[in-house]
Design a protein around this motif. Sequence first.
Motif, mmCIF file in Angstrom:
data_model
loop_
_atom_site.group_PDB
_atom_site.id
_atom_site.type_symbol
_atom_site.label_atom_id
_atom_site.label_comp_id
_atom_site.label_asym_id
_atom_site.label_seq_id
_atom_site.Cartn_x
_atom_site.Cartn_y
_atom_site.Cartn_z
ATOM 1 N N THR A 1 23.869 -2.549 -29.082
ATOM 2 C CA THR A 1 24.013 -2.566 -27.553
ATOM 3 C C THR A 1 24.692 -1.381 -26.982
ATOM 4 O OG1 THR A 1 25.562 -4.141 -27.624
ATOM 5 C CG2 THR A 1 23.268 -5.013 -27.406
ATOM 6 N N ASN A 2 25.794 -0.905 -27.772
ATOM 7 C CA ASN A 2 26.775 0.146 -26.967
ATOM 8 C C ASN A 2 25.949 1.324 -27.048
ATOM 9 O OD1 ASN A 2 28.809 -1.362 -26.887
ATOM 10 N ND2 ASN A 2 30.357 0.013 -27.382
ATOM 11 N N TRP B 1 29.926 -4.340 -37.226
ATOM 12 C CA TRP B 1 30.179 -5.594 -36.581
ATOM 13 C C TRP B 1 28.942 -6.456 -37.166
ATOM 14 C CZ3 TRP B 1 33.834 -8.586 -34.314
ATOM 15 C CH2 TRP B 1 33.241 -9.546 -33.359
ATOM 16 N N LEU C 1 26.038 -10.648 -27.537
ATOM 17 C CA LEU C 1 26.382 -9.135 -27.652
ATOM 18 C C LEU C 1 25.865 -8.388 -26.820
ATOM 19 C CD1 LEU C 1 24.026 -9.370 -31.217
ATOM 20 C CD2 LEU C 1 26.637 -9.259 -31.052
ATOM 21 N N ASP D 1 41.280 -8.380 -29.656
ATOM 22 C CA ASP D 1 40.573 -9.072 -30.454
ATOM 23 C C ASP D 1 40.707 -10.687 -29.721
ATOM 24 O OD1 ASP D 1 39.914 -7.501 -32.291
ATOM 25 O OD2 ASP D 1 41.305 -8.449 -33.719
ATOM 26 N N LEU E 1 34.419 -3.250 -28.314
ATOM 27 C CA LEU E 1 34.668 -1.776 -28.641
ATOM 28 C C LEU E 1 34.135 -1.389 -26.951
ATOM 29 C CD1 LEU E 1 34.449 0.489 -30.712
ATOM 30 C CD2 LEU E 1 32.058 0.033 -30.879
ATOM 31 N N GLY F 1 31.815 -3.028 -24.842
ATOM 32 C CA GLY F 1 30.929 -3.481 -25.837
ATOM 33 C C GLY F 1 31.544 -4.779 -26.127
ATOM 34 N N ILE F 2 31.066 -6.183 -26.165
ATOM 35 C CA ILE F 2 31.642 -7.316 -26.209
ATOM 36 C C ILE F 2 30.779 -8.074 -27.231
ATOM 37 C CG2 ILE F 2 32.481 -9.409 -25.379
ATOM 38 C CD1 ILE F 2 32.153 -7.494 -22.216
ATOM 39 N N GLY F 3 31.320 -8.522 -28.220
ATOM 40 C CA GLY F 3 30.844 -9.460 -29.259
ATOM 41 C C GLY F 3 31.569 -10.605 -29.326
ATOM 42 N N GLN G 1 21.481 -7.319 -33.400
ATOM 43 C CA GLN G 1 21.777 -5.864 -33.587
ATOM 44 C C GLN G 1 21.611 -5.532 -35.177
ATOM 45 O OE1 GLN G 1 25.110 -4.684 -30.465
ATOM 46 N NE2 GLN G 1 25.996 -5.820 -32.281
ATOM 47 N N ARG H 1 28.278 -2.287 -34.145
ATOM 48 C CA ARG H 1 29.672 -1.323 -34.431
ATOM 49 C C ARG H 1 30.930 -2.104 -33.924
ATOM 50 N NH1 ARG H 1 29.968 3.036 -31.830
ATOM 51 N NH2 ARG H 1 28.186 3.035 -30.352
ATOM 52 N N GLY H 2 31.830 -1.979 -34.831
ATOM 53 C CA GLY H 2 33.314 -2.690 -34.443
ATOM 54 C C GLY H 2 34.222 -1.334 -34.326
ATOM 55 N N SER I 1 26.996 -5.268 -23.604
ATOM 56 C CA SER I 1 27.654 -3.893 -23.424
ATOM 57 C C SER I 1 27.365 -3.801 -21.841
ATOM 58 C CB SER I 1 26.960 -2.760 -24.057
ATOM 59 O OG SER I 1 27.100 -2.923 -25.340
HETATM 60 C C1 BTN Z 1 35.720 -5.096 -33.033
HETATM 61 O O1 BTN Z 1 36.586 -6.038 -33.145
HETATM 62 O O2 BTN Z 1 35.882 -4.423 -34.258
HETATM 63 C C2 BTN Z 1 34.796 -4.852 -32.029
HETATM 64 C C3 BTN Z 1 33.633 -5.355 -32.115
HETATM 65 C C4 BTN Z 1 32.677 -5.165 -30.964
HETATM 66 C C5 BTN Z 1 31.208 -5.773 -31.281
HETATM 67 C C6 BTN Z 1 30.400 -5.585 -30.029
HETATM 68 S S1 BTN Z 1 28.816 -6.383 -30.150
HETATM 69 C C7 BTN Z 1 28.162 -5.692 -28.718
HETATM 70 C C8 BTN Z 1 28.607 -4.203 -28.844
HETATM 71 N N1 BTN Z 1 27.638 -3.363 -29.433
HETATM 72 C C9 BTN Z 1 28.145 -3.110 -30.658
HETATM 73 O O3 BTN Z 1 27.673 -2.311 -31.673
HETATM 74 N N2 BTN Z 1 29.677 -3.495 -30.782
HETATM 75 C C10 BTN Z 1 29.922 -4.315 -29.521
#
Ligand code: BTN
Length: 240
Positions: free
Chosen positions: A19-20, A53, A62, A106, A118, A130-132, A42, A46-47, A64
């Motif tokens: 989503t990012n 992630w 998920l 976190d 992220l 970006g929030i998961g 997704q 990505r983290g 952004s």
């Molecule tokens: C972390 O703790 O490493 C950060 C994780 C962030 C994950 C979210 S999910 C929505 C958005 N899209 C991504 O690819 N990453 C963030």
Amino acid sequence: MQRALMGRDAKILERCGSTNDVARDWARADAPHLAIVVADAQEAGRGRQGRSWLADPGDALLASIIVRPTLEPSRWGLLPLLTGVAAAVAIEQRTGVHVGLKWPNDLVFDARKLGGILCEADPGEWAVLGIGINVSSSPASETEATSLAAAGALRLDRADLAASLLSAVDAVLRSPDAAMIRYEERSVTVGMRVRASTLDGGAIVGLAIGLDPDGALQIETDDGEVARVHAGDVEHLRPE
Ligand code: BTN
């Protein structure tokens, strides 16, 4: 595809890579402040620090959010921390689950990771927050993780949580100083003995004593010096 959430422009997707990435492309085009991208799944989530992630389809929120903050660019480094506060507030409003913040951002419950953030930005232009958040379960491979369901929130609608997240992000960006006070109140890192891994591969060990105004973590080392860590990961250590 749904195109609005809470009166804000939205892309609600069944699946995407990250989503990012969708949000970044939209931000570079014409996305307005507080436009949001949400996906059920997704393929390349990505983290932080180049990690991936993981979330099973439909199990996590998920999202952004694209923002164009009026914060002076020197304070854009606070955006990841402010996003952590917004996510914690939104979760608590919807579920009553009290969320702590492990530096830098976190989301934790009972010392386990409930979600992560992220942020990616073109400072002065746009940022993608970006929030998961693990809602109904956390991936089995993530042994140190937990979910809102495991914390007792069994009937949570992810769209409702996304709506609360938008309101909370709007609120923290309007009052960043007040939000940083909320950050310190929720910090589960300040007061802990920590090992911080710095981006250059080094490590700083000591007592986390507070935050600088720019969000850096202050660590009092055993020789009494105060080191400041601006980015990286921290590990909470047992007191000696
Ligand atoms: C972390 O703790 O490493 C950060 C994780 C962030 C994950 C979210 S999910 C929505 C958005 N899209 C991504 O690819 N990453 C963030």
